[in-house]
Design a protein around this motif. Structure first.
Motif: not given
Length: 227
Positions: A109-114, A130-133
């Protein structure tokens, strides 16, 4: 994987996923007609196509990998369990059916940047929709609330049941709730397959004797869901 505009849905089973994970994958397959391909590592460097019914529930693919590499152990710096049981098993299967050029899609997901920053720093040809969106955990949970089934696995469980990358706090919870899940890992430890600053047996013993032990011990990310 997109090959000429088509997608192939694949699951690489290590034998150490929880039964609920296998049930969930099978239900997704049946409900949505995914034509899921179930794969397992086989020594020395091959694979076997299995099914939901025949997939290992007792760690056999992982056993075979450790038998094949008795002089080395997977660790934070060299996660050859992910490399062989997941990534290379997929590559070998795809090569066997004539696919050498493909893109993998990962659900980080986007909120898992690490996690996604680590993948972006590798040579893996992976798309992160999911990162793109900019999809977050709340978005995912909200989507699943609208479905009539869900993955029946909660924190701290997930991926391999007692993975060495889990922090001691998470492992301690598992040791209290489902101590039987430690048996396989302890057996491998006794065969000198694992080397940690504290053993699985010690974690199990201490966790069952003390409450709140290692609450702040961190876990580490893995690429086990790169499919």
């Amino acid at each position: 994987m997109d090959e000429g505009g088509e997608y192939l849905v694949v699951f690489q089973n290590t034998g150490k996923e929880l039964p609920q994970t296998l049930d969930f994958i099978n239900e997704c397959d049946q409900r949505w007609g995914l034509n899921m391909v179930w794969l397992e590592y086989r020594k020395p460097t091959t694979f076997e196509v299995v099914t939901y019914e025949t997939a290992s529930r007792k760690g056999q693919p992982f056993d075979q990998l450790l038998e094949q590499r008795p002089a080395s152990i997977p660790n934070q710096q060299f996660r050859f369990c992910t490399l062989e049981l997941k990534i290379n098993t997929l590559k070998r299967y795809l090569k066997s059916i004539g696919i050498t050029d493909y893109i993998s899609y990962n659900g980080i997901r986007y909120d898992e940047p690490r996690r996604w920053q680590k993948i972006q720093g590798t040579e893996l040809d992976v798309e992160l929709p999911l990162v793109k969106w900019k999809t977050t955990k709340a978005d995912v949970l909200n989507w699943w609330k609208q479905q009539d089934f869900d993955l029946k696995v909660n924190e701290p469980y997930g991926n391999c049941d007692c993975c060495f990358l889990k922090g001691k706090g998470k492992l301690a919870i598992i040791a209290k709730e489902k101590p039987e899940l430690f048996d396989w890992w302890i057996s491998k430890e006794n065969e000198n397959q694992w080397k940690k600053e504290i053993t699985y047996q010690q974690i199990k013993d201490k966790a069952q004797a003390q409450i709140g032990l290692w609450d702040n011990d961190p876990s580490f990310e893995c690429f086990c869901n790169v499919d």
